[in-house]
Design a protein around this motif. Sequence first.
Motif, PDB file in Angstrom:
ATOM      1  N   THR A  24       0.833  -1.211   0.000  1.00 57.95           N
ATOM      2  CA  THR A  24       0.000   0.000   0.000  1.00 57.95           C
ATOM      3  C   THR A  24       0.866   1.258   0.000  1.00 57.95           C
ATOM      4  N   LEU A  81      -0.475   4.950  -0.771  1.00 61.46           N
ATOM      5  CA  LEU A  81      -1.656   5.005   0.089  1.00 61.46           C
ATOM      6  C   LEU A  81      -1.236   4.917   1.551  1.00 61.46           C
ATOM      7  N   LEU A  95      -2.854   3.999   4.985  1.00 62.40           N
ATOM      8  CA  LEU A  95      -4.065   3.346   5.476  1.00 62.40           C
ATOM      9  C   LEU A  95      -3.976   3.077   6.963  1.00 62.40           C
ATOM     10  N   HIS A 148      -8.246  -0.863   7.579  1.00 58.85           N
ATOM     11  CA  HIS A 148      -8.145  -1.138   6.146  1.00 58.85           C
ATOM     12  C   HIS A 148      -7.123  -2.246   5.863  1.00 58.85           C
ATOM     13  N   LEU A 149      -6.015  -2.223   6.582  1.00 62.95           N
ATOM     14  CA  LEU A 149      -5.013  -3.273   6.392  1.00 62.95           C
ATOM     15  C   LEU A 149      -5.585  -4.635   6.771  1.00 62.95           C
ATOM     16  N   LEU A 207     -10.593   1.311  -0.993  1.00 64.12           N
ATOM     17  CA  LEU A 207      -9.772   1.991  -0.007  1.00 64.12           C
ATOM     18  C   LEU A 207      -9.842   3.503  -0.208  1.00 64.12           C
ATOM     19  N   ALA A 233      -7.656  -2.416  -3.430  1.00 66.75           N
ATOM     20  CA  ALA A 233      -6.820  -3.614  -3.356  1.00 66.75           C
ATOM     21  C   ALA A 233      -7.615  -4.778  -3.907  1.00 66.75           C
ATOM     22  N   VAL A 261      -2.411  -3.608  -5.455  1.00 71.24           N
ATOM     23  CA  VAL A 261      -2.910  -2.386  -4.825  1.00 71.24           C
ATOM     24  C   VAL A 261      -2.756  -1.250  -5.821  1.00 71.24           C
TER      25      VAL A 261
END
Length: 327
Positions: free
Chosen positions: A255, A260, A262, A266-267, A283, A288, A297
Amino acid sequence: MARAARPDPVARAVAAWMSTVAGPVGVAVSGGADSMALADAAIRVDRSRVTLLHVDHGLRPDARAAAERLQQYWRRRKVGVVVRSVEVAARASLEAAARDARLRALAEVAEAHGLAAVALAHTADDQAETVLHRALRGTGPAGLAAMRPVRALWHRPLLAVRRADTHAYARARRLLVIDDEMNQDPRFVRTQLRRLWPQLTAINPAVVDALCRLADSAAAWRAVIDRLAGAIGDDANAIGGADAAVAVAAIARLTEAAGLALDADHLEAIRRACARPRGAVDLPGGRAEVFDGRLRVFARADLAGPAPLRVDGAAGPYTVRGWQPGD
């Protein structure tokens, strides 16, 4: 026989750092005591290799005047200062927005001038504040690693030096110091944390050293996890079957490479998607997708691609477009 004077901790740290870097270096100077001490010490080591860099965020009424004072001060010492003005985007965190704008500007100047590294004047006190701030936000061990002495272009020669030492150096060398009133602004978290420092020191006089040790310990943990995550790469099956810490680190690498930033939720959502043969997660700023055993991603700009092309034909018209996630 008189005992030899002990080398100044600022001068010693900066000399040691410059001995490890080949080529020209930049030093970011805000005008505060920390950055002015760093700049002066670097110039004393090798003036010919040092370029001073200042970013005007335009957030203070006297920002332009402060930049001019810095230029005049160093010009009298036959050292030039490269000044860049930036616009700080309106975001929930003004501190974060200003930092991002500053680092982008510094990176652009470093590339234009062929600088091998840019030195930032963070001290051990800044490191301790960062660790405490992140702990209060509920960060994981990776976040507790806080700032590293070297990360790509960014070098922090003073990260093991106390703020009291940089201020003492600035006084001893009679350096110009321009205090930033925003450092006293109670809207900023760092200002609030600094007001707590007397109480924390009363509990543990060595609180700065303790928090810095925590950062070093977390960094050692993170290095091991990062090695394991690097071996996984974008293998979705391996990510889905890995321990949570390794999987999240592998995802974070992908990411971050896509540009991005995050949060943990989100992860974790991406990690769950990797446990399925096909899966996708929308996201903030991108997407992703698990496809053909790989985790891909994409930033939103990459998702958009070039505009579709309309082509007439015998059984047409046809729409011709580039590959998109899911194809």
